[in-house]
Design a protein around this motif. Sequence first.
Motif, PDB file in Angstrom:
ATOM      1  N   ASP A   1       0.840  -1.193   0.000  1.00 29.40           N
ATOM      2  CA  ASP A   1       0.000   0.000   0.000  1.00 29.40           C
ATOM      3  C   ASP A   1       0.880   1.249   0.000  1.00 29.40           C
ATOM      4  N   GLN A   2       0.386   2.310  -0.607  1.00 26.63           N
ATOM      5  CA  GLN A   2       1.109   3.584  -0.624  1.00 26.63           C
ATOM      6  C   GLN A   2       1.328   4.096   0.796  1.00 26.63           C
ATOM      7  N   THR A   3       0.380   3.844   1.687  1.00 27.54           N
ATOM      8  CA  THR A   3       0.515   4.316   3.066  1.00 27.54           C
ATOM      9  C   THR A   3       1.706   3.650   3.764  1.00 27.54           C
ATOM     10  N   TYR A   4       1.994   2.392   3.426  1.00 31.50           N
ATOM     11  CA  TYR A   4       3.157   1.716   3.996  1.00 31.50           C
ATOM     12  C   TYR A   4       4.447   2.398   3.530  1.00 31.50           C
ATOM     13  N   ILE A   5       4.525   2.714   2.240  1.00 27.59           N
ATOM     14  CA  ILE A   5       5.694   3.398   1.691  1.00 27.59           C
ATOM     15  C   ILE A   5       5.888   4.730   2.417  1.00 27.59           C
ATOM     16  N   ALA A   6       4.807   5.463   2.609  1.00 26.07           N
ATOM     17  CA  ALA A   6       4.872   6.761   3.282  1.00 26.07           C
ATOM     18  C   ALA A   6       5.360   6.606   4.726  1.00 26.07           C
ATOM     19  N   ARG A   7       4.905   5.575   5.420  1.00 28.83           N
ATOM     20  CA  ARG A   7       5.340   5.364   6.812  1.00 28.83           C
ATOM     21  C   ARG A   7       6.826   5.016   6.882  1.00 28.83           C
ATOM     22  N   VAL A   8       7.308   4.186   5.962  1.00 25.48           N
ATOM     23  CA  VAL A   8       8.740   3.844   5.958  1.00 25.48           C
ATOM     24  C   VAL A   8       9.566   5.081   5.629  1.00 25.48           C
ATOM     25  N   GLU A   9       9.184   5.795   4.575  1.00 25.26           N
ATOM     26  CA  GLU A   9       9.937   6.995   4.186  1.00 25.26           C
ATOM     27  C   GLU A   9       9.904   8.052   5.285  1.00 25.26           C
ATOM     28  N   GLY A  10       8.813   8.122   6.029  1.00 29.56           N
ATOM     29  CA  GLY A  10       8.680   9.106   7.098  1.00 29.56           C
ATOM     30  C   GLY A  10       9.292   8.678   8.415  1.00 29.56           C
ATOM     31  N   GLY A  11       9.881   7.493   8.462  1.00 33.33           N
ATOM     32  CA  GLY A  11      10.513   7.013   9.681  1.00 33.33           C
ATOM     33  C   GLY A  11       9.546   6.503  10.727  1.00 33.33           C
ATOM     34  N   LYS A  12       8.296   6.269  10.335  1.00 32.90           N
ATOM     35  CA  LYS A  12       7.285   5.789  11.280  1.00 32.90           C
ATOM     36  C   LYS A  12       7.146   4.278  11.288  1.00 32.90           C
TER      37      LYS A  12
END
Length: 92
Positions: free
Chosen positions: A29-40
Amino acid sequence: MRHIGNLLSQQRERLGLTQADLAKRMGRDQTYIARVEGGKRDPRWGTILDFARALELEPMLIPRNRVSTVEALLHSETDLPGDVPPLVRGAW
């Protein structure tokens, strides 16, 4: 792990991919990519390998006593194939 996310994000942008594009390549999911890139989100080693494949990177384990040699090679002025981004100790 935020620095890993930053490096992944920079490479994704270098390739002209959106988070949605990368997510599709990885089957995530795009949200997973965003969480990894955001350090979350701390990705597991297998997921880091998935990121590497999707981002056209080659992951390597480098012995600590050889890191400075590898960094010097990456920063050298020789003609390296493709657009090789510099790695600096602070980015590790």
